[in-house]
Design an enzyme around this catalytic site. Structure first.
Site, PDB file in Angstrom:
ATOM      1  N   GLU A 171      -5.268   7.563 -29.343  1.00  0.00           N
ATOM      2  CA  GLU A 171      -5.903   7.192 -30.483  1.00  0.00           C
ATOM      3  C   GLU A 171      -5.722   6.301 -30.963  1.00  0.00           C
ATOM      4  O   GLU A 171      -3.935   5.644 -31.135  1.00  0.00           O
ATOM      5  CB  GLU A 171      -6.528   8.697 -31.053  1.00  0.00           C
ATOM      6  CG  GLU A 171      -5.188   9.582 -31.631  1.00  0.00           C
ATOM      7  CD  GLU A 171      -5.844  10.484 -32.685  1.00  0.00           C
ATOM      8  OE1 GLU A 171      -6.370  11.050 -32.061  1.00  0.00           O
ATOM      9  OE2 GLU A 171      -4.412  10.778 -33.309  1.00  0.00           O
ATOM     10  N   ALA A 208      -1.565  -3.290 -18.405  1.00  0.00           N
ATOM     11  CA  ALA A 208      -0.909  -2.519 -17.641  1.00  0.00           C
ATOM     12  C   ALA A 208      -1.348  -1.767 -15.965  1.00  0.00           C
ATOM     13  O   ALA A 208      -0.423  -1.375 -15.088  1.00  0.00           O
ATOM     14  CB  ALA A 208       0.399  -1.462 -18.184  1.00  0.00           C
ATOM     15  N   HIS A 212      -6.868  13.183 -37.391  1.00  0.00           N
ATOM     16  CA  HIS A 212      -5.466  13.496 -37.730  1.00  0.00           C
ATOM     17  C   HIS A 212      -4.019  12.199 -38.327  1.00  0.00           C
ATOM     18  O   HIS A 212      -4.933  11.458 -38.722  1.00  0.00           O
ATOM     19  CB  HIS A 212      -4.265  13.187 -35.896  1.00  0.00           C
ATOM     20  CG  HIS A 212      -5.467  14.082 -34.886  1.00  0.00           C
ATOM     21  ND1 HIS A 212      -6.141  13.867 -33.794  1.00  0.00           N
ATOM     22  CD2 HIS A 212      -6.328  15.482 -35.261  1.00  0.00           C
ATOM     23  CE1 HIS A 212      -6.596  14.636 -33.021  1.00  0.00           C
ATOM     24  NE2 HIS A 212      -6.871  15.299 -33.829  1.00  0.00           N
TER      25      HIS A 212
END
Length: 608
Positions: free
Chosen positions: A231, A295, A273
């Site tokens: 997130e 990546a 959060h």
């Protein structure tokens, strides 16, 4: 940080700060997964010891409760997971205590809002001692078919739907516990299911990172691919990017970072959060998703495409023969709790207690249907409360007042009567209030204070059968029965009991009818012709007047009156009243600090 599997089918945990539902969910998952032993070895409730009863399948088990972490670890040396349900105020200190125990390898901290400085200390200690912290602000984790922490994966229905009762091939890690449940379901739809799933928690400083767990999954042979849900906010995902670039991960990783919508807002937005807010471009969801893709991770174009990417990756592994088909098993049926089944209408069960006088359900207690607030607001007295709880109706005020007068007049009769004497001796022996009170109450019976019911019973029977006082008294004499309510050790015909006079005066002034009392007076007139101490005593006065109260009020049927007398209601008045005096004698002796009582020798007749 551990480099391989954290849990197994034999893993056991210690549960800190007892919560019935999450523990029962763990045990239900154990049963569903075919475990032979419960996953909760012990419960830690500071300051408490004993056992808690829970269910393991259909079997009810007793799980030990310990007062300290140290005692629990010593009692259960094979339990290596510490599940901490303490509040944010004490979560850090209790977690550190657990980490310092040599038997504990993993600590899961459920609480949100643990101070960041405390979290950093926990992380540093865990890493330097090769231990794992999951959380804070986590729902926990799960190894499918083996072990789960607390409320992870939600209800049993959700666990079954997500096929978490048996292992799959996917390792999953996310920050969000709520989204974990969603992803377990998604992964079960398009793959063979989860092998292990972890929610690291949404605080700014999680005890373990996304990359920590992905690197672990990479070392677990049963895990064939990894799914990661990050997130916006923080830079945790970049450690995973570096691991991918360095070639430390050789299994497919499907990843998505939520929060791409944040750019639609003109100002910085705090999502659910503590760590879910972007502190710059690098912490945005878009930047992280691009970095992961560059990546080598499989990154979809949107969250909606996340499921398709997971499916495509899994299908390719299956086609390449890297994933063997999972043998499906039918999980056992979890027995439904009786209360749940009753609420859902699936079963009906008999009650074990019937109560018609009071109800403590709802916003306030009710006595015979009258709310407590009404009792206070309408100025009800003790007599009114007794009428509600004993007779299940609100009696006229003259009746409740009579009850109160009886209680006042019978509250005490000095220290020499048997009940008071027993209470005094017991209190002086150093016993507590209840013991002293009960020792006095136990003397109440046919010889002391227990004649009210018998007086009412015999007077009523004689009056209803139209017996003359002569017929009544002589009939009792032939049967060898003393007339209850007649006779006194001290009072005489020329020295009447003042209490009896007060009761009679009140009744004559307030009762609609005093026929039973007048009959008792006629009986007294006859008995006084035989002996001057055969006066109507207080038991006889109360017994006869209560008959007049019940009959004259018009609120009781003949059958109800007979039942009240038979059950022993009237003696209840004496028990209630005399309890006041006995309690007073107990307090009196303790206040005076009286020593242990010993009866004097000279007051005992020693004989052969």
């Amino acid at each position: 940080m551990a480099t391989g599997q954290l849990f197994s089918k034999t893993t056991q945990a210690l549960f800190y700060n007892y919560k019935q539902l999450p523990i029962q969910r763990m045990l239900d998952f154990d049963f569903l997964s075919g475990r032979e032993t419960p996953s909760v070895a012990g419960i830690i409730n500071p300051g408490a010891e004993g056992f808690q009863k829970l269910f393991f399948g259909q079997e009810e088990i007793a799980i030990p409760v310990h007062s300290t972490i140290e005692a629990a670890c010593a009692a259960h040396p094979t339990a290596d997971v510490f599940i901490n349900f303490a509040s944010f105020r004490s979560a850090a200190s209790s977690s550190m205590s657990a980490l310092k125990q040599p038997t504990i390898k993993v600590v899961a901290i459920i609480a949100e809002g643990v101070p960041e400085a405390d979290s950093k200390q926990l992380i540093a200690y865990a890493r330097s001692n090769n231990k794992v912290v999951i959380g804070p602000a986590t729902v926990g984790g799960i190894q499918a078919g083996a072990f789960k922490i607390g409320d992870t994966a939600g209800t049993i229905d959700n666990i079954i739907q997500c096929k978490l009762y048996r292992p799959g091939s996917v390792g999953f890690v996310s920050k969000s516990g709520g989204m974990s449940n969603e992803l377990y379901n998604t992964i079960a739809r398009v793959t063979d299911g989860i092998y292990e799933g972890i929610a690291i928690g949404g605080d700014v400083f999680p005890g373990s990172t996304l990359s920590d767990h992905v690197l672990r999954f990479n070392n677990i042979p049963q895990v064939k691919m990894m799914v990661v849900l990050g997130e916006l906010g923080g830079r945790d995902e970049y450690s995973l990017v570096e691991a991918l670039k360095q070639g430390k991960i050789n299994k497919p990783v499907v990843a998505w970072v939520s929060g791409t919508c944040a750019r639609l807002f003109k100002s910085e937005v705090q999502f659910g959060h503590a760590g879910a807010k972007s502190g710059g471009e690098m912490e945005s969801a878009q930047a992280k998703n691009q970095a992961l893709k560059d990546a080598g991770a499989v990154v979809p174009s949107s969250y909606e495409a996340f499921e398709s990417s997971i499916k495509e990756t899994f299908d390719k592994l299956a086609q390449d023969g890297k994933i063997a088909p999972v043998k499906e098993v039918t999980p056992p049926q979890i027995p439904e709790d009786l209360n749940t089944a009753i609420k859902s209408g699936k079963v009906r069960a008999p009650t074990h207690v019937i109560s018609t006088i009071s109800d403590d359900r709802g916003e306030e207690p009710c006595y015979a249907g009258v709310p407590m607030s009404s009792i206070v607001e309408q100025g009800f007295g003790v007599g009114d409360v007794i009428s509600l709880l004993w007779f299940k109706r609100s009696l006229p005020r003259y009746c409740s007042r009579f009850i109160e007068i009886c209680i006042m007049l019978c509250a005490d009769h000095g220290p020499c009567v048997s009940g008071a004497h027993n209470t005094i001796v017991t209190a002086r022996a150093g016993k507590d209030l209840v013991s002293s009170l009960v020792s006095g109450l136990l003397t109440i019976g046919p010889r002391f204070g227990g004649a009210i019911d018998d007086a009412a019973r015999y007077f009523k029977d004689a009056y209803d059968r139209n017996l003359t006082p002569y017929e009544f008294v002589e009939g009792m004499k032939k049967k060898g029965i003393r007339v209850p309510g007649i006779g006194h050790r001290i009072k005489r015909g020329d020295n009447r009991d003042k209490r009896v006079e007060l009761l009679q005066r009140y009744a004559r002034e307030n009762f609609p009818s005093v026929k039973y009392m007048e009959y008792a007076v006629q009986v007294e007139t006859y008995t006084l012709s035989k002996a001057n101490n055969l006066v109507l005593n207080v038991d006889g006065a109360i017994g006869s007047l209560f008959l007049d109260l019940l009959a004259g009020s018009g609120m009781f049927t003949k059958q109800e009156i007979d039942e009240i007398v038979e059950i022993g209601y009237l003696n209840g008045l004496f028990v209630l009243a005399r309890s006041i005096g006995l309690i007073g004698h107990t307090f009196d002796q303790k206040r005076l600090k009286q020593p242990l009582y010993r009866h004097p020798w000279e007051d005992v007749l020693y004989t052969k």
